[in-house]
Design a protein around this motif. Structure first.
Motif, short mmCIF file in Angstrom:
data_model
loop_
_atom_site.label_atom_id
_atom_site.label_comp_id
_atom_site.label_asym_id
_atom_site.label_seq_id
_atom_site.Cartn_x
_atom_site.Cartn_y
_atom_site.Cartn_z
N UNK A 1 20.76 31.69 25.88
CA UNK A 1 19.96 30.77 25.19
C UNK A 1 19.15 31.78 24.55
N UNK A 2 18.17 31.37 23.12
CA UNK A 2 17.61 32.36 22.49
C UNK A 2 16.19 32.10 22.52
N UNK A 3 15.11 32.80 22.52
CA UNK A 3 13.70 32.45 23.12
C UNK A 3 13.86 31.52 22.20
N UNK A 4 13.84 31.14 21.05
CA UNK A 4 13.66 30.29 20.38
C UNK A 4 13.76 28.82 20.69
N UNK A 5 15.24 28.76 21.16
CA UNK A 5 15.74 27.67 21.55
C UNK A 5 15.23 27.06 23.26
N UNK A 6 14.81 28.31 24.11
CA UNK A 6 14.23 27.88 25.02
C UNK A 6 12.51 27.53 24.93
N UNK A 7 12.00 28.10 23.66
CA UNK A 7 10.87 27.42 23.43
C UNK A 7 10.91 26.01 23.33
N UNK A 8 12.21 25.04 22.13
CA UNK A 8 12.20 24.15 21.83
C UNK A 8 12.44 23.28 22.56
N UNK A 9 13.44 24.20 23.79
CA UNK A 9 14.27 23.47 24.77
C UNK A 9 12.79 22.69 25.89
N UNK A 10 11.89 23.83 26.60
CA UNK A 10 10.43 23.17 26.65
C UNK A 10 9.67 22.29 26.11
N UNK A 11 9.59 22.55 25.06
CA UNK A 11 8.66 21.61 23.88
C UNK A 11 9.87 19.75 24.22
N UNK A 12 10.64 19.97 24.37
CA UNK A 12 11.51 19.33 24.32
C UNK A 12 11.08 17.84 26.00
N UNK A 13 11.40 19.48 27.22
CA UNK A 13 10.93 18.54 28.40
C UNK A 13 9.60 18.04 28.53
N UNK A 14 8.21 18.92 27.73
CA UNK A 14 7.39 18.55 27.97
C UNK A 14 7.05 16.74 27.34
N UNK A 15 7.56 16.68 26.47
CA UNK A 15 7.59 15.67 25.49
C UNK A 15 8.33 14.39 26.69
N UNK A 16 9.65 14.35 27.40
CA UNK A 16 10.11 13.94 28.49
C UNK A 16 9.09 13.18 29.34
N UNK A 17 9.03 14.68 29.92
CA UNK A 17 8.09 14.45 31.38
C UNK A 17 6.38 13.25 30.44
N UNK A 18 6.00 13.73 29.61
CA UNK A 18 4.84 13.24 29.04
C UNK A 18 5.21 13.24 27.59
N UNK A 19 5.68 11.78 27.66
CA UNK A 19 5.64 11.05 26.30
C UNK A 19 4.60 11.04 25.59
N UNK A 20 4.50 10.95 24.14
CA UNK A 20 3.28 10.55 23.35
C UNK A 20 3.26 9.58 22.75
N UNK A 21 2.36 8.32 23.39
CA UNK A 21 2.32 6.91 22.34
C UNK A 21 3.32 5.95 22.89
N UNK A 22 2.90 6.40 24.54
CA UNK A 22 4.04 5.20 25.10
C UNK A 22 3.33 4.69 25.32
N UNK A 23 3.94 3.23 25.41
CA UNK A 23 3.26 2.47 25.39
C UNK A 23 3.29 0.70 24.82
#
Ligand code: ZN
Length: 155
Positions: A1-23
């Motif tokens: 996995x490239x560095x860029x793909x790892x960065x993208x993956x970490x953003x996706x995991x962050x939004x999964x754990x702490x979804x914005x505008x959830x409720x």
């Protein structure tokens, strides 16, 4: 996995754990339910659209895989404050991105670029686009009716 793909993956995991505008959004003017039976993802999108056709608030609830939740979270962040037509335009660009058809591979799509890798995993396209199809259904409902989105197509 490239560095860029790892960065993208970490953003996706962050939004999964702490979804914005959830409720809940009790005073919603538009809302819809979306389901992706292939993966079991379910999302409810609620909006407040003002007289000037601006999406002044948007929230979602639901459950599903990391991609579907992160996509709903990033979708709400992307369309809040936008006009209805701007949101529809973003949806068509996002849809092209996850199908691998966006000419600049999402570089002008802000954080939504993190889903550029989804086009290599066709089964994930429905997960990533579910919240957007549901947003579109909510905008088209024109009322507070809860409408079910039919099985999302990958076309
Ligand atoms: Zn999914």
């Amino acid at each position: 996995m490239s560095d860029l793909q790892e960065l993208y993956q970490s953003v996706i995991l962050d939004h999964n754990r702490k979804p914005r505008n959830f409720g809940e959004l009790p005073s919603a003017s538009h809302q819809a339910d979306g389901r992706n039976p292939l993966c079991g993802d379910e999302v409810h999108v609620a909006l407040i659209v003002d007289e000037a056709d601006t999406i002044v608030d948007v929230k979602f609830t639901g459950h599903g895989c990391a991609i579907s939740k992160a996509s709903a979270s990033l979708m709400t962040a992307a369309v809040k404050g936008k006009s209805r037509s701007e949101a529809e335009e973003l949806f068509s660009r996002f849809h092209a991105l996850v199908l691998g058809q966006d000419p600049d591979e999402g570089k002008s799509l802000g954080q939504l670029v993190v889903f550029s890798g989804v086009s290599r995993f066709p089964v994930r396209v429905k997960c990533a686009s579910l919240a957007w199809h549901t947003l579109k259904a909510a905008l088209e409902s024109g009322a507070t009716d809860v409408v079910a989105v039919p099985a999302v197509s990958t076309e």
